[in-house]
Design a protein around this motif. Structure first.
Motif, PDB file in Angstrom:
ATOM      1  N   VAL A   1      -2.061  -8.715   1.138  1.00 55.69           N
ATOM      2  CA  VAL A   1      -3.092  -8.437   0.126  1.00 55.69           C
ATOM      3  C   VAL A   1      -3.561  -7.011   0.364  1.00 55.69           C
ATOM      4  N   HIS A   2      -3.101  -6.129  -0.519  1.00 54.48           N
ATOM      5  CA  HIS A   2      -3.402  -4.701  -0.392  1.00 54.48           C
ATOM      6  C   HIS A   2      -3.223  -4.072  -1.764  1.00 54.48           C
ATOM      7  N   PRO A   3      -4.313  -3.596  -2.390  1.00 56.33           N
ATOM      8  CA  PRO A   3      -4.195  -3.056  -3.753  1.00 56.33           C
ATOM      9  C   PRO A   3      -3.167  -1.936  -3.885  1.00 56.33           C
ATOM     10  N   GLY A   4      -3.102  -1.043  -2.909  1.00 55.33           N
ATOM     11  CA  GLY A   4      -2.159   0.072  -2.991  1.00 55.33           C
ATOM     12  C   GLY A   4      -0.717  -0.394  -2.939  1.00 55.33           C
ATOM     13  N   ALA A   5      -0.422  -1.309  -2.032  1.00 57.76           N
ATOM     14  CA  ALA A   5       0.935  -1.827  -1.915  1.00 57.76           C
ATOM     15  C   ALA A   5       1.321  -2.607  -3.171  1.00 57.76           C
ATOM     16  N   ALA A   6       0.380  -3.372  -3.704  1.00 58.45           N
ATOM     17  CA  ALA A   6       0.664  -4.146  -4.914  1.00 58.45           C
ATOM     18  C   ALA A   6       0.909  -3.220  -6.108  1.00 58.45           C
ATOM     19  N   ALA A   7       0.090  -2.176  -6.237  1.00 58.93           N
ATOM     20  CA  ALA A   7       0.246  -1.233  -7.354  1.00 58.93           C
ATOM     21  C   ALA A   7       1.592  -0.533  -7.301  1.00 58.93           C
ATOM     22  N   ALA A   8       2.095  -0.311  -6.102  1.00 62.10           N
ATOM     23  CA  ALA A   8       3.393   0.344  -5.936  1.00 62.10           C
ATOM     24  C   ALA A   8       4.553  -0.648  -6.077  1.00 62.10           C
ATOM     25  N   GLY A   9       4.231  -1.917  -6.288  1.00 68.20           N
ATOM     26  CA  GLY A   9       5.263  -2.938  -6.422  1.00 68.20           C
ATOM     27  C   GLY A   9       6.017  -3.201  -5.132  1.00 68.20           C
TER      28      GLY A   9
ATOM     29  N   VAL B   1       1.090 -17.945  -4.949  1.00 71.37           N
ATOM     30  CA  VAL B   1       1.717 -18.711  -3.860  1.00 71.37           C
ATOM     31  C   VAL B   1       1.157 -20.117  -3.701  1.00 71.37           C
ATOM     32  N   GLY B   2       0.075 -20.410  -4.374  1.00 77.33           N
ATOM     33  CA  GLY B   2      -0.538 -21.723  -4.217  1.00 77.33           C
ATOM     34  C   GLY B   2      -1.487 -21.732  -3.040  1.00 77.33           C
ATOM     35  N   THR B   3      -1.356 -22.683  -2.176  1.00 70.62           N
ATOM     36  CA  THR B   3      -2.284 -22.868  -1.060  1.00 70.62           C
ATOM     37  C   THR B   3      -2.227 -21.705  -0.072  1.00 70.62           C
ATOM     38  N   VAL B   4      -3.395 -21.176   0.240  1.00 69.96           N
ATOM     39  CA  VAL B   4      -3.547 -20.198   1.315  1.00 69.96           C
ATOM     40  C   VAL B   4      -4.305 -20.909   2.420  1.00 69.96           C
ATOM     41  N   ASP B   5      -3.637 -21.052   3.567  1.00 71.59           N
ATOM     42  CA  ASP B   5      -4.250 -21.785   4.673  1.00 71.59           C
ATOM     43  C   ASP B   5      -5.284 -20.955   5.417  1.00 71.59           C
TER      44      ASP B   5
ATOM     45  N   PHE C   1     -14.520 -10.717   1.615  1.00 70.33           N
ATOM     46  CA  PHE C   1     -13.245 -11.428   1.677  1.00 70.33           C
ATOM     47  C   PHE C   1     -13.425 -12.855   2.170  1.00 70.33           C
ATOM     48  N   ALA C   2     -14.428 -13.098   3.004  1.00 74.72           N
ATOM     49  CA  ALA C   2     -14.761 -14.473   3.373  1.00 74.72           C
ATOM     50  C   ALA C   2     -15.214 -15.233   2.133  1.00 74.72           C
ATOM     51  N   ASP C   3     -16.050 -14.602   1.320  1.00 77.48           N
ATOM     52  CA  ASP C   3     -16.514 -15.241   0.086  1.00 77.48           C
ATOM     53  C   ASP C   3     -15.348 -15.503  -0.863  1.00 77.48           C
ATOM     54  N   GLN C   4     -14.439 -14.546  -0.976  1.00 76.59           N
ATOM     55  CA  GLN C   4     -13.264 -14.732  -1.830  1.00 76.59           C
ATOM     56  C   GLN C   4     -12.374 -15.851  -1.292  1.00 76.59           C
ATOM     57  N   ALA C   5     -12.261 -15.937   0.028  1.00 77.03           N
ATOM     58  CA  ALA C   5     -11.464 -17.005   0.633  1.00 77.03           C
ATOM     59  C   ALA C   5     -12.026 -18.376   0.256  1.00 77.03           C
ATOM     60  N   VAL C   6     -13.339 -18.510   0.323  1.00 76.99           N
ATOM     61  CA  VAL C   6     -13.976 -19.760  -0.091  1.00 76.99           C
ATOM     62  C   VAL C   6     -13.687 -20.016  -1.569  1.00 76.99           C
ATOM     63  N   ALA C   7     -13.802 -18.979  -2.395  1.00 75.60           N
ATOM     64  CA  ALA C   7     -13.605 -19.124  -3.839  1.00 75.60           C
ATOM     65  C   ALA C   7     -12.186 -19.578  -4.198  1.00 75.60           C
ATOM     66  N   ILE C   8     -11.182 -19.160  -3.427  1.00 78.12           N
ATOM     67  CA  ILE C   8      -9.803 -19.563  -3.742  1.00 78.12           C
ATOM     68  C   ILE C   8      -9.411 -20.872  -3.064  1.00 78.12           C
TER      69      ILE C   8
ATOM     70  N   GLU D   1       7.767  -9.831   1.906  1.00 74.38           N
ATOM     71  CA  GLU D   1       6.895 -10.627   1.026  1.00 74.38           C
ATOM     72  C   GLU D   1       6.230  -9.728  -0.006  1.00 74.38           C
ATOM     73  N   LYS D   2       6.134 -10.213  -1.229  1.00 69.96           N
ATOM     74  CA  LYS D   2       5.478  -9.458  -2.296  1.00 69.96           C
ATOM     75  C   LYS D   2       4.011  -9.247  -1.966  1.00 69.96           C
ATOM     76  N   ALA D   3       3.536  -8.025  -2.217  1.00 73.50           N
ATOM     77  CA  ALA D   3       2.120  -7.712  -1.995  1.00 73.50           C
ATOM     78  C   ALA D   3       1.321  -8.004  -3.264  1.00 73.50           C
ATOM     79  N   TYR D   4       0.076  -8.429  -3.070  1.00 66.57           N
ATOM     80  CA  TYR D   4      -0.841  -8.735  -4.169  1.00 66.57           C
ATOM     81  C   TYR D   4      -2.086  -7.879  -4.045  1.00 66.57           C
ATOM     82  N   ALA D   5      -2.681  -7.560  -5.182  1.00 71.65           N
ATOM     83  CA  ALA D   5      -3.860  -6.686  -5.193  1.00 71.65           C
ATOM     84  C   ALA D   5      -5.107  -7.410  -4.702  1.00 71.65           C
ATOM     85  N   THR D   6      -5.211  -8.702  -4.973  1.00 65.63           N
ATOM     86  CA  THR D   6      -6.413  -9.458  -4.613  1.00 65.63           C
ATOM     87  C   THR D   6      -6.030 -10.812  -4.026  1.00 65.63           C
ATOM     88  N   LEU D   7      -6.974 -11.424  -3.355  1.00 70.54           N
ATOM     89  CA  LEU D   7      -6.760 -12.783  -2.860  1.00 70.54           C
ATOM     90  C   LEU D   7      -6.540 -13.758  -4.005  1.00 70.54           C
ATOM     91  N   ALA D   8      -7.273 -13.585  -5.093  1.00 68.68           N
ATOM     92  CA  ALA D   8      -7.104 -14.469  -6.252  1.00 68.68           C
ATOM     93  C   ALA D   8      -5.688 -14.358  -6.803  1.00 68.68           C
TER      94      ALA D   8
END
Length: 150
Positions: free
Chosen positions: A56-64, A83-87, A101-108, A70-77
């Motif tokens: 999870v890294h916006p810069g890596a995701a933007a660069a594809g 990928v489905g479940t994030v343990d 990011f703790a709050d986002q983890a709870v949200a997902i 593993e594919k990078a994603y811009a956000t936890l959401a």
């Protein structure tokens, strides 16, 4: 100031063991293709221990980019939607930026949160635990596996 002795509630051995032993998919916040960064080395270790890492890294995701295959994603959401479940959400950010990011983890619906060595946010810990999500702060999986002699 925070103490790093084992009496801190965020260094609970049972929680550490649960996150290390009973989980599979780890979203690694701050993971890029820079092998000189700690996040990269720990993500390699996680993979070597049988964990699936999700960068999870916006810069890596933007660069594809892919990071460690593993594919990078811009956000936890975005990562959770793909990928489905994030343990576990493993956070490599400064303490003052980590709580969101703790709050986002709870949200997902993540199964746990891990703040790396030196990353502390007592309020984020309180919120996360109150939401029923186990959380560890101020240690590293490499350190904890090392304590086991593994």
């Amino acid at each position: 100031m925070f103490s790093t002795n084992m009496t801190e509630p965020w260094l609970d051995p049972k929680t550490i063991d649960h996150l290390l032993d009973d989980t599979r998919t780890w979203a690694v916040v701050g993971l890029s293709n820079d092998p000189g960064r700690t996040a990269y080395r720990i993500a390699e270790l996680l993979q070597a221990r049988g964990k699936r890492i999700v960068p999870v890294h916006p810069g890596a995701a933007a660069a594809g980019e892919e990071v460690l295959g593993e594919k990078a994603y811009a956000t936890l959401a975005d990562a959770a939607a793909a990928v489905g479940t994030v343990d576990v959400v493993d956070v490599f950010r400064r303490s003052e930026a980590a709580g969101e990011f703790a709050d986002q983890a709870v949200a997902i619906g993540a199964g746990g949160v891990w703040f790396q060595l030196g990353v502390l946010d007592e309020e984020a810990f309180r919120r996360t635990r109150e939401a029923g999500v186990p959380m560890v702060m101020d240690t590293c999986p490499a350190i904890e596996w090392g304590k086991r002699g593994a």
